[in-house]
Design an enzyme around this catalytic site. Sequence first.
Site, PDB file in Angstrom:
ATOM      1  N   TYR A  80       0.973  -1.443  -0.040  1.00 55.42           N
ATOM      2  CA  TYR A  80      -0.042  -0.036  -0.026  1.00 55.42           C
ATOM      3  C   TYR A  80       0.805   1.267   0.065  1.00 55.42           C
ATOM      4  CZ  TYR A  80      -3.904   2.776   1.062  1.00 55.42           C
ATOM      5  OH  TYR A  80      -4.840   4.105   1.013  1.00 55.42           O
ATOM      6  N   PHE A 132      -9.079  19.244 -24.807  1.00 54.83           N
ATOM      7  CA  PHE A 132      -9.492  17.871 -24.764  1.00 54.83           C
ATOM      8  C   PHE A 132     -10.822  17.696 -24.102  1.00 54.83           C
ATOM      9  CE2 PHE A 132      -9.403  13.468 -23.440  1.00 54.83           C
ATOM     10  CZ  PHE A 132      -9.456  12.658 -24.786  1.00 54.83           C
ATOM     11  N   THR A 133     -11.491  16.892 -24.582  1.00 56.26           N
ATOM     12  CA  THR A 133     -13.074  16.813 -23.953  1.00 56.26           C
ATOM     13  C   THR A 133     -12.943  16.752 -22.328  1.00 56.26           C
ATOM     14  OG1 THR A 133     -12.859  14.274 -23.976  1.00 56.26           O
ATOM     15  CG2 THR A 133     -14.002  15.492 -25.851  1.00 56.26           C
ATOM     16  N   ASP A 222       0.210  19.185 -21.032  1.00 55.96           N
ATOM     17  CA  ASP A 222      -0.466  17.821 -21.281  1.00 55.96           C
ATOM     18  C   ASP A 222       0.334  16.721 -22.002  1.00 55.96           C
ATOM     19  OD1 ASP A 222      -2.061  15.479 -21.859  1.00 55.96           O
ATOM     20  OD2 ASP A 222      -3.795  16.722 -22.041  1.00 55.96           O
ATOM     21  N   LYS A 265      -1.885   5.981 -22.715  1.00 58.99           N
ATOM     22  CA  LYS A 265      -1.471   6.395 -24.095  1.00 58.99           C
ATOM     23  C   LYS A 265       0.214   6.487 -23.920  1.00 58.99           C
ATOM     24  CE  LYS A 265      -5.252   8.787 -24.802  1.00 58.99           C
ATOM     25  NZ  LYS A 265      -5.929  10.065 -24.357  1.00 58.99           N
ATOM     26  N   ARG A 388     -16.070  12.727 -33.444  1.00 55.85           N
ATOM     27  CA  ARG A 388     -14.995  14.067 -32.791  1.00 55.85           C
ATOM     28  C   ARG A 388     -15.797  15.237 -33.392  1.00 55.85           C
ATOM     29  NH1 ARG A 388     -12.343  12.267 -27.809  1.00 55.85           N
ATOM     30  NH2 ARG A 388     -14.530  12.420 -27.418  1.00 55.85           N
ATOM     31  N   PHE A 454     -21.157  12.372 -25.164  1.00 54.79           N
ATOM     32  CA  PHE A 454     -20.913  11.422 -26.076  1.00 54.79           C
ATOM     33  C   PHE A 454     -20.604   9.878 -25.676  1.00 54.79           C
ATOM     34  CE2 PHE A 454     -16.413  11.434 -24.864  1.00 54.79           C
ATOM     35  CZ  PHE A 454     -16.051  12.478 -24.458  1.00 54.79           C
TER      36      PHE A 454
END
Length: 481
Positions: A80, A132-133, A222, A265, A388, A454
Amino acid sequence: MQKVKFYSGKEIPLELHKVRVVQKLHLRPIERRLDALKEAGFNTFRLSTLDVFLDMLTDSGTNAMSDNQVAAMFQADDAYAGSQSFIKLQAAVEDVLGKKYLLPVHQGRAAENIIGRTYIKKGSVVPMNYHFTTTLAHILENGGSIVELLYPDALKLQSDNPFKGNINIEKLEECLIEHGENVPFIRMEASTNLIGGQPFSMKNLMDVRVIADKYNKMLVLDASLIGENAYLIKQREEQWKENSMGDILKAMTGLADLVYFSARKLSSSRGGGICTNQKSIYNKMEALIPLYEGFLTYGGISVREIEAMAVGLRETLDESMISQSPNFIKHFVDRLDNLGIPVVTPAGVLGCHVDAMQFCDHIPQNEYPAGALAAAFYLISGVRGMERGTVSSVRDENGVELMADVELVRLAIPRRVFTLSQIEYAIDRLTWLYENRNLIGGLRFTYEPPVLRFFMGGLEPTSDWPSKLLYKFRQDFGDSL
Ligand SMILES: *Cc1c(COP(=O)(O)O)cnc(C)c1O
């Protein structure tokens, strides 16, 4: 990296890895695919993978791992607190991204939640190259707003501008003057996801740094798609041609005060992180990690994935690994472009982006051309792409649709997952669909969730166009799957 030349002179992306574990795919008959679409409310997010042949929905958490990543997962230190797996990840982040302090989070948007809660308050304005969303959702959620500052040709879908992700430096300065204290930070997204995975140049990021210093603003990067952005800097920006991936990555992250990423990613694993060299930034967010994510040495990520992240991050430095996806995408995009099918050019990262506004120029934007094209393409091919466009957009406070700048169907190419013949199949079916594009009709919402609609929203066709498309498919392809 030296290129492999073919005697034929053809440019074919060559895989520099081999397949050792495979997963069976399901190519169901078109009649079943029509039923599946109806069950999914014509929303490709809601399809079951049992009905999907090539899953080009996303490159998030769907990338192939290397043998070394899988091997590392077996050495994970289950604890942990104080896990050695986390120590390895910290070292990899420092070596690859050049940042000492790391806060682990369970995925990219979790980083956005933590950053949003820490730095965004009512009235905050965040200038950025593009949103970005999930980034936008978290900024709105905390009472802030965004300003997108691209150069005019960034939204020109067919272009030869190698760096359409560049932020407009002059406008950035104007924005900082106008909004002053209300700007908590400048955000740069490596390889602007929503406008076709388009990179920014190193020169542009350096210019942002100068402005950030001048106005004393924090620069947030980002870095979810930073590996490919760095690779494209090496390919497209003369001054960086001779540099290694490691040099380029460190130069990029070195310009930012705070770097965050989705490890779904970057590093082809699952998880995410926020990293910085400034202890004060780290301290501001530290307490939120155990509250929302998990203890500071796992942050809601399984320790196995943390091991895979550490190895995957280091593999980002290997050009033969990081080049696979952009090179496949370039092949995909160039082939379609040569066939006259409207796609975003130049080829970017994470996938091929089809311009639905041109492809379906007979469908009005309020009938969601990109959503309709994504559904139609799935129907006739079993290939699942992602809308998109306006479905991925939002309504304003009065419930009026905010039409998206662009209507794209993204066909993501997860890293090292597909073979070239599978790409050829997608090209073949898309060519057929383009010839029959007038059969595609619009969509309308039947169920519309208030946030990130979406993902789970339901739609229906505005006419019986899907049956007509099915009929034509059967006429042309006989009993083919
Ligand atoms: C995917 C992505 C995110 C969000 O990451 P998740 O792990 O999916 O939550 C944020 N920013 C960019 C640029 C992304 O591509």
